[in-house]
Design an enzyme around this catalytic site. Sequence first.
Site, PDB file in Angstrom:
ATOM      1  N   ARG A  52       1.226  -1.521  -0.006  1.00 12.50           N
ATOM      2  CA  ARG A  52       0.038   0.118  -0.496  1.00 12.50           C
ATOM      3  C   ARG A  52       0.727   1.264  -0.138  1.00 12.50           C
ATOM      4  O   ARG A  52       0.179   2.209   0.009  1.00 12.50           O
ATOM      5  CB  ARG A  52      -1.053  -0.114   0.879  1.00 12.50           C
ATOM      6  CG  ARG A  52      -1.791  -1.313   1.378  1.00 12.50           C
ATOM      7  CD  ARG A  52      -3.081  -1.293   2.103  1.00 12.50           C
ATOM      8  NE  ARG A  52      -4.324  -2.626   2.344  1.00 12.50           N
ATOM      9  CZ  ARG A  52      -3.972  -3.418   3.210  1.00 12.50           C
ATOM     10  NH1 ARG A  52      -3.191  -3.740   3.507  1.00 12.50           N
ATOM     11  NH2 ARG A  52      -4.769  -4.640   2.554  1.00 12.50           N
ATOM     12  N   LYS A  99       2.752  10.886 -11.489  1.00 14.71           N
ATOM     13  CA  LYS A  99       2.448  10.436 -11.926  1.00 14.71           C
ATOM     14  C   LYS A  99       2.613   8.879 -12.073  1.00 14.71           C
ATOM     15  O   LYS A  99       3.988   9.021 -12.394  1.00 14.71           O
ATOM     16  CB  LYS A  99       1.526  10.534 -13.240  1.00 14.71           C
ATOM     17  CG  LYS A  99       0.054  11.757 -13.044  1.00 14.71           C
ATOM     18  CD  LYS A  99      -0.099  12.150 -14.443  1.00 14.71           C
ATOM     19  CE  LYS A  99      -1.256  13.197 -14.942  1.00 14.71           C
ATOM     20  NZ  LYS A  99      -1.677  13.337 -16.004  1.00 14.71           N
ATOM     21  N   GLU A 116       8.327  18.125 -25.460  1.00 17.97           N
ATOM     22  CA  GLU A 116       7.868  18.036 -24.049  1.00 17.97           C
ATOM     23  C   GLU A 116       8.418  19.882 -23.465  1.00 17.97           C
ATOM     24  O   GLU A 116       7.454  20.292 -23.201  1.00 17.97           O
ATOM     25  CB  GLU A 116       7.959  17.337 -22.813  1.00 17.97           C
ATOM     26  CG  GLU A 116       7.297  16.238 -23.266  1.00 17.97           C
ATOM     27  CD  GLU A 116       6.037  16.030 -22.758  1.00 17.97           C
ATOM     28  OE1 GLU A 116       5.220  17.113 -22.158  1.00 17.97           O
ATOM     29  OE2 GLU A 116       5.496  14.761 -22.905  1.00 17.97           O
ATOM     30  N   LYS A 165       6.088  23.370 -14.358  1.00 19.56           N
ATOM     31  CA  LYS A 165       5.451  22.196 -14.194  1.00 19.56           C
ATOM     32  C   LYS A 165       4.534  21.924 -12.497  1.00 19.56           C
ATOM     33  O   LYS A 165       3.548  21.367 -11.855  1.00 19.56           O
ATOM     34  CB  LYS A 165       5.860  20.967 -14.765  1.00 19.56           C
ATOM     35  CG  LYS A 165       4.593  19.418 -14.815  1.00 19.56           C
ATOM     36  CD  LYS A 165       5.373  18.357 -15.003  1.00 19.56           C
ATOM     37  CE  LYS A 165       3.940  17.055 -15.632  1.00 19.56           C
ATOM     38  NZ  LYS A 165       4.919  15.976 -15.700  1.00 19.56           N
ATOM     39  N   GLU A 196      -5.457  16.267 -11.306  1.00 22.48           N
ATOM     40  CA  GLU A 196      -5.376  16.932 -12.225  1.00 22.48           C
ATOM     41  C   GLU A 196      -7.540  17.074 -12.656  1.00 22.48           C
ATOM     42  O   GLU A 196      -8.111  16.610 -13.720  1.00 22.48           O
ATOM     43  CB  GLU A 196      -5.612  15.258 -13.908  1.00 22.48           C
ATOM     44  CG  GLU A 196      -5.479  15.836 -15.017  1.00 22.48           C
ATOM     45  CD  GLU A 196      -4.800  15.288 -16.121  1.00 22.48           C
ATOM     46  OE1 GLU A 196      -4.154  15.362 -17.144  1.00 22.48           O
ATOM     47  OE2 GLU A 196      -4.839  13.853 -15.440  1.00 22.48           O
ATOM     48  N   ARG A 215      -4.642  21.344 -14.456  1.00 23.05           N
ATOM     49  CA  ARG A 215      -3.371  20.157 -14.500  1.00 23.05           C
ATOM     50  C   ARG A 215      -3.964  19.967 -16.394  1.00 23.05           C
ATOM     51  O   ARG A 215      -2.587  19.031 -16.435  1.00 23.05           O
ATOM     52  CB  ARG A 215      -3.292  19.506 -13.527  1.00 23.05           C
ATOM     53  CG  ARG A 215      -2.197  18.149 -14.277  1.00 23.05           C
ATOM     54  CD  ARG A 215      -1.489  17.501 -12.688  1.00 23.05           C
ATOM     55  NE  ARG A 215      -0.320  16.714 -12.989  1.00 23.05           N
ATOM     56  CZ  ARG A 215       0.337  16.066 -12.681  1.00 23.05           C
ATOM     57  NH1 ARG A 215       0.018  16.062 -10.824  1.00 23.05           N
ATOM     58  NH2 ARG A 215       1.348  15.308 -12.895  1.00 23.05           N
ATOM     59  N   ASN A 227      -1.566  18.191 -21.059  1.00 21.74           N
ATOM     60  CA  ASN A 227      -2.630  17.266 -21.466  1.00 21.74           C
ATOM     61  C   ASN A 227      -2.559  18.181 -23.111  1.00 21.74           C
ATOM     62  O   ASN A 227      -2.856  17.954 -24.538  1.00 21.74           O
ATOM     63  CB  ASN A 227      -3.265  16.243 -21.570  1.00 21.74           C
ATOM     64  CG  ASN A 227      -3.732  16.541 -20.335  1.00 21.74           C
ATOM     65  OD1 ASN A 227      -2.315  15.252 -20.142  1.00 21.74           O
ATOM     66  ND2 ASN A 227      -4.560  16.424 -19.468  1.00 21.74           N
ATOM     67  N   HIS A 249      -1.171  15.531 -25.956  1.00 24.78           N
ATOM     68  CA  HIS A 249      -1.745  14.328 -25.718  1.00 24.78           C
ATOM     69  C   HIS A 249      -2.402  13.559 -25.875  1.00 24.78           C
ATOM     70  O   HIS A 249      -2.888  12.559 -26.097  1.00 24.78           O
ATOM     71  CB  HIS A 249      -0.697  14.340 -24.732  1.00 24.78           C
ATOM     72  CG  HIS A 249       0.494  14.315 -24.120  1.00 24.78           C
ATOM     73  ND1 HIS A 249       1.164  15.951 -24.174  1.00 24.78           N
ATOM     74  CD2 HIS A 249       1.483  14.005 -23.757  1.00 24.78           C
ATOM     75  CE1 HIS A 249       1.745  15.170 -23.250  1.00 24.78           C
ATOM     76  NE2 HIS A 249       2.417  14.500 -23.291  1.00 24.78           N
ATOM     77  N   HIS A 273      -1.079  10.326 -27.905  1.00 24.38           N
ATOM     78  CA  HIS A 273      -0.842   8.759 -27.479  1.00 24.38           C
ATOM     79  C   HIS A 273      -1.984   8.127 -28.312  1.00 24.38           C
ATOM     80  O   HIS A 273      -1.531   6.790 -28.614  1.00 24.38           O
ATOM     81  CB  HIS A 273      -1.878   9.541 -26.200  1.00 24.38           C
ATOM     82  CG  HIS A 273      -1.592   9.115 -24.672  1.00 24.38           C
ATOM     83  ND1 HIS A 273      -1.702   9.929 -23.557  1.00 24.38           N
ATOM     84  CD2 HIS A 273       0.416   9.670 -24.630  1.00 24.38           C
ATOM     85  CE1 HIS A 273      -0.711  10.055 -22.683  1.00 24.38           C
ATOM     86  NE2 HIS A 273       0.149  10.027 -23.602  1.00 24.38           N
ATOM     87  N   HIS A 317       7.595   8.287 -27.465  1.00 18.76           N
ATOM     88  CA  HIS A 317       6.328   9.209 -26.530  1.00 18.76           C
ATOM     89  C   HIS A 317       6.523  10.822 -27.648  1.00 18.76           C
ATOM     90  O   HIS A 317       5.808  11.948 -27.565  1.00 18.76           O
ATOM     91  CB  HIS A 317       6.240   9.364 -25.872  1.00 18.76           C
ATOM     92  CG  HIS A 317       5.072   9.709 -25.063  1.00 18.76           C
ATOM     93  ND1 HIS A 317       3.810   9.951 -25.254  1.00 18.76           N
ATOM     94  CD2 HIS A 317       5.701  11.615 -23.951  1.00 18.76           C
ATOM     95  CE1 HIS A 317       3.414  10.716 -23.882  1.00 18.76           C
ATOM     96  NE2 HIS A 317       4.558  11.895 -23.725  1.00 18.76           N
TER      97      HIS A 317
END
Length: 366
Positions: free
Chosen positions: A121, A143, A185, A225, A235, A239, A243, A246, A250, A262
């Site tokens: 956990r 993330k 990026e 960021k 997000e 946030r 994206n 993206h 993606h 990527h």
Amino acid sequence: MVIIDVHLTQKNYQIRIQSGLYHICAEQIAQVWTPRQIALITDTNVAPLYLETVESQLIQAGYQVTPIIIPAGETSKSLDQAMALYSQLAAANFTRHDGVIALGGGVVGDLAGFIASTYMRGIAFIQMPTSLLAQVDSSVGGKTALDLPAGKNLVGSFYQPDLVLIDPDFLTSLDQRQLLAGYAEIVKVAALNGGTFWQQVTGIQSAHMILAQAETLIQQSVHYKAQIVMADEKESNQRQLLNYGHTIGHAVETLANGSLMHGEAVSIGLVAMQHLVEQSGLTEAHLTPVITTVLNAVGLPTDSPLLMSDRLFTQLLHDKKNQGDAINLVYLDAIGVPKIQSIPLTTLAANLFSKKTGNQPTDTLQ
């Protein structure tokens, strides 16, 4: 050393940026971690270059180190690889008082972070990103993710590290394609931010110039960021700006089945999304050629036959930003003026179809 403090509701930590930092990494880590077992996770590309240096420092500092080397490449962000790592931690009797260090690029960071967030956990986690893409993007913000056959990053968690150590010297071991993938990026963040940051990237014409200015490019990207993450950790609002490029990127990356990195897919996505919203009347900006020029200046791709694929919209249906029958699109009204617009998926499909056939859109994105 540049230190960027990240203050969140339940956790504070630092991002430290300095050339040569990995040579004193154990000294930095000892400031936040007491002696413990450490799973030092890296991949087959990074291990021959840096594993011995980092591992020996940690051992000398009193840590018990278990090095774990995974195959390089996106295929390692899988449930099967995660299960293998869980088994290795259990066999070495790791407890929730121990820790995981990610020494590698985005794949290593995403996978190691997911393992740290879920084993018992949650156990302690530190990022040491070695690629430009990881240094400016995936190592910052908490993330973690695994891929599924249906798409990228569909299994994951938000799990903040205890420390991020960014050493621009790692970049000298990257090949040009990897370096440029990370630079995509940076262009994204500079376009969102505008100002002197955007002015800086418009003057960059080669991979050599990226390396020469890497430290300041990294600092500005990470600072932007970090500010976004502190304002919206999970997000739910601001946030989502990160994206930009993206949503389509993606989808194209998944369809490319490994032939696109990527950052290359993001480069294509930035241009495709901006073109889509401009052609569809969502904005009166005319930034598509501006962004294309900046990306093309260093050799990044800005178009792909996959944008015409019948499977593109199917991939967009798996986007994590979908909200029922709508999706939030991020675009620019001007450099430094990003916007978020929710549109029906059926409208997006109509506009993508119009791009493919060359006809006018049947509906606007508004």
